[in-house]
Enzyme design. Sequence first.
Site, PDB file in Angstrom:
ATOM      1  N   SER A 104       2.661   2.304   0.885  1.00  0.00           N
ATOM      2  CA  SER A 104       2.038   3.116  -0.094  1.00  0.00           C
ATOM      3  C   SER A 104       1.995   3.483  -1.226  1.00  0.00           C
ATOM      4  O   SER A 104       2.357   1.775  -1.685  1.00  0.00           O
ATOM      5  CB  SER A 104       2.699   4.592   0.448  1.00  0.00           C
ATOM      6  N   ASP A 241      -3.665   3.732  -4.845  1.00  0.00           N
ATOM      7  CA  ASP A 241      -2.560   3.918  -4.765  1.00  0.00           C
ATOM      8  C   ASP A 241      -2.156   2.136  -3.555  1.00  0.00           C
ATOM      9  O   ASP A 241      -3.104   2.267  -2.792  1.00  0.00           O
ATOM     10  CB  ASP A 241      -1.747   5.044  -3.719  1.00  0.00           C
ATOM     11  N   ASP A 243      -1.831   1.985  -0.426  1.00  0.00           N
ATOM     12  CA  ASP A 243      -2.411   1.914   1.064  1.00  0.00           C
ATOM     13  C   ASP A 243      -3.739   2.637   0.996  1.00  0.00           C
ATOM     14  O   ASP A 243      -3.947   2.877   2.157  1.00  0.00           O
ATOM     15  CB  ASP A 243      -1.108   2.094   2.025  1.00  0.00           C
ATOM     16  N   ASP A 245      -4.012   6.121   0.761  1.00  0.00           N
ATOM     17  CA  ASP A 245      -4.333   7.385   1.481  1.00  0.00           C
ATOM     18  C   ASP A 245      -4.473   8.241   0.417  1.00  0.00           C
ATOM     19  O   ASP A 245      -4.852   9.755   0.367  1.00  0.00           O
ATOM     20  CB  ASP A 245      -3.131   7.316   2.056  1.00  0.00           C
TER      21      ASP A 245
END
Length: 448
Positions: A104, A241, A243, A245
């Site tokens: 992340s 960010d 990843d 999400d």
Amino acid sequence: MARLFGTDGVRGLANKDITAELALGLSVAAAHVLGEPARAAGRKPKAVVGRDPRASGEFLSAAVVAGLASAGVDVNDVGVLPTPAVAFLTADMDAHFGVMLSASHNAMPDNGIKFFAAGGHKLPDAVEDDIAERLHQEWTRPIGAEVGRVHTNRAGQARYVAHLLAAVPNRLDGLTIVIDGAHGAASAVSPEVFRLAGADVIEIGTAPDGLNINDGYGSTHLEHLQAVVVDREADLGIAHDGDADRCLAVDHTGTVVDGDQIMAILALAMQQRGTLKADTLVATVMSNLGLLQAMDRAGITVVKTGVGDRYVLEAMRENDFSLGGEQSGHVILLDHGTTGDGVLTGLMLAARVAETGKPLAELASVMTRLPQVLINVKGVDASRVDTDPRLQSAVADEESALAGSGRVLLRKSGTEPLVRVMVEAATPAAAQAVAERLAGVVKESLGR
């Protein structure tokens, strides 16, 4: 004994904490736990595997794919895609589970492994613990035609993009938007989908090389985005960010629009369209009091949960609510996805700007963020934070003095011997003073 799984999968320093051996073992264990319904029905389990672009994801995803196939699972390797894309494709491809390799917003040396159940849903704690328990157990290896097959599938991005475009309520024509991909998993997807939706897109942080993910760009480093939005006279900026999400935004003046403000804007838009189920928003206890006040004025109920998007999602699924999220920018639009999706959130935010013709700054002004101060008090007995009489009395006195113009929240850390003291008040000075007084009481009353 500490749990192997944290709040968002298994995460740590790649090739030290998160090794190829661990990735292979976890994938085998997950194949046994998550693939059982398929085997019980006489079918071979199917899985979707994706990753963010950090260098360690190359060998870790190879280990995961090898482990799954060796345990008799057919694998669709979808390559570099956002976490919410892997969740979507798990459902869209009718897979029995999904695997995402990402840490992340963490720096490049870290990596992580997270699993999605059938339908693209996050796993309950009990299922994660079952996978951890199976990690070192003996198992019977399939042979011949029973081993899993591996398919490299690069059509996943197009399917995900089509899904996102179908969710957007109106086009973005006329908007100039800066996209900061954090050199992460959304670097290709996000600019593409915003352009297809009609926006003029300026890209930054969209050149991942395996080493630069989150390095000075993205939702944890907004300085570049703010400067480019102002310099290029863009309408707004969107930051992801690693990843993708989560999503934070910047208005045309370079001012940050956080997750609370994004939720306020989307809640009002959905209320107007009749898609905000039960006129309810789900947020965590860390959301700013200004959000609660704005929603109260609009007749929208706010359900508060513990900190973590998994708790927001639990409350949403249990009660069939359609919108929830966190101040950090994890926003869940349950009618369109099973997890936080920063690209979808950004699209919906931009769509509201285009629909209303109002600048993002004006839309965000629906709520006033109260100054918030957070102090971490270390080396204390955090287990007594909710029961110590002196501390409870001090909290009650401070809350009484704030008289509805602010609030106090004390939380114990789940991983360290510390207490987080959060105070909101009408001015930064007032919030700081209250937080420092309470931090002193915590140290004196709970000190070891």
